[in-house]
Design a protein around this motif. Sequence first.
Motif, short mmCIF file in Angstrom:
data_model
loop_
_atom_site.label_atom_id
_atom_site.label_comp_id
_atom_site.label_asym_id
_atom_site.label_seq_id
_atom_site.Cartn_x
_atom_site.Cartn_y
_atom_site.Cartn_z
N ARG A 297 -34.83 22.34 -21.12
CA ARG A 297 -35.96 21.52 -21.59
C ARG A 297 -35.52 20.58 -22.71
O ARG A 297 -35.93 19.42 -22.76
CB ARG A 297 -37.11 22.41 -22.07
N ALA A 305 -34.48 14.57 -15.33
CA ALA A 305 -34.16 15.71 -14.47
C ALA A 305 -33.29 15.32 -13.29
O ALA A 305 -32.40 16.08 -12.88
CB ALA A 305 -35.46 16.36 -13.98
N LEU A 342 -41.56 21.36 -13.62
CA LEU A 342 -41.48 19.96 -13.19
C LEU A 342 -42.27 19.72 -11.91
O LEU A 342 -42.89 18.67 -11.73
CB LEU A 342 -40.02 19.56 -12.99
#
Length: 354
Positions: A297, A305, A342
């Motif tokens: 994170r 990502a 996510l």
Amino acid sequence: MGRRAVPDRVPLLPTTVVGSYPVSEWLERLKTDYFRGRMSYGQLQDVHDMAIKAALRDQEMAGIDIVSDGELRRDNDIDYTLARMPGIEIPETAKDFYFDYYEARLAGPPPEPAGTSPLGLAADLAFTAAQTTAPVKFSFTGPFSLSCRVHDRGGTAQRDLVLAMARVLNAEAHALAEQGAELLQIDEPFLAGHTDQVALAIDAVNVVTAGVDVPWALHVCYGNRYARPSWEGHYDFLFPEVLRAGVDQLVLEFARKGDDDLSLLDRYDWPGALGLGVVDVKSGTVESPQLIAARIRRALGHVPAERLVINPDCGLRNLTGPVARAKLAAMVAGTALVRAELSALHPESQGATP
């Protein structure tokens, strides 16, 4: 850069290893027996085949997305490749312990590529790929670090030797690509100890990768000899030179060192993917999935990502098998936590890869 940084068939936040896998005590003894002349090369290869199959099963059972052969054919991070390098002479091939370094010297002119696979690494990849359906990362030590273990260059300048070795590695990389390589990684474990030589190392990296159209990673750590760092410092020595490296992914250690250097990626606008070290390979303590997730994170504040790859800090060679398996399982579980988060926030992004 501009190509994909990982194979097509992996999920968001793909998990992988840096390269090496634990060498059990029985394998250490057998390898040492070979270097003391007590075992034939053919017998050693049979042992290696078995050990690689076991390492692949371990990675698959842990849920690793991109696996490796564990570098289990190699005696250390240098000698397996250096001893195959044209023009390099190893006066004494016996070792008291398999992990010891050879004393190497340049026997004549700088090496030149010979044959379609001058180092024979393509055969190693072929064996590994035949044992698994997962994508394989294949790593090899870079020319700068290889040159650091050549103590007698016979009057050849270091730059000339490094670039000559890079040309041999480029020929081998072409052979690896022909063999179906899906991800190739250059390891430069000595670079952190020679920070004034980064420009030369990057010049050589670009020779290695030239014309080889596969995803490329560059791994730079602070050494992992007997589970101890060889050097300390920060990754600022890599920048801005590394921005011109012909690689798609940087693989760096952050678990042991913390996250301070993540800001370098912002400051210098690193455009590629980051292989994020989230597992401390110099500690026998197994990280919790929650700690792994927290490390991912924090990195997401610097790298999106779709440009993150999750891996240990460095190779797993110096850990015991049970600890390595537990660390990989925790890494996979922690990554799954972040993937789920996510997915809840951006369901349309699932399946995207760097």
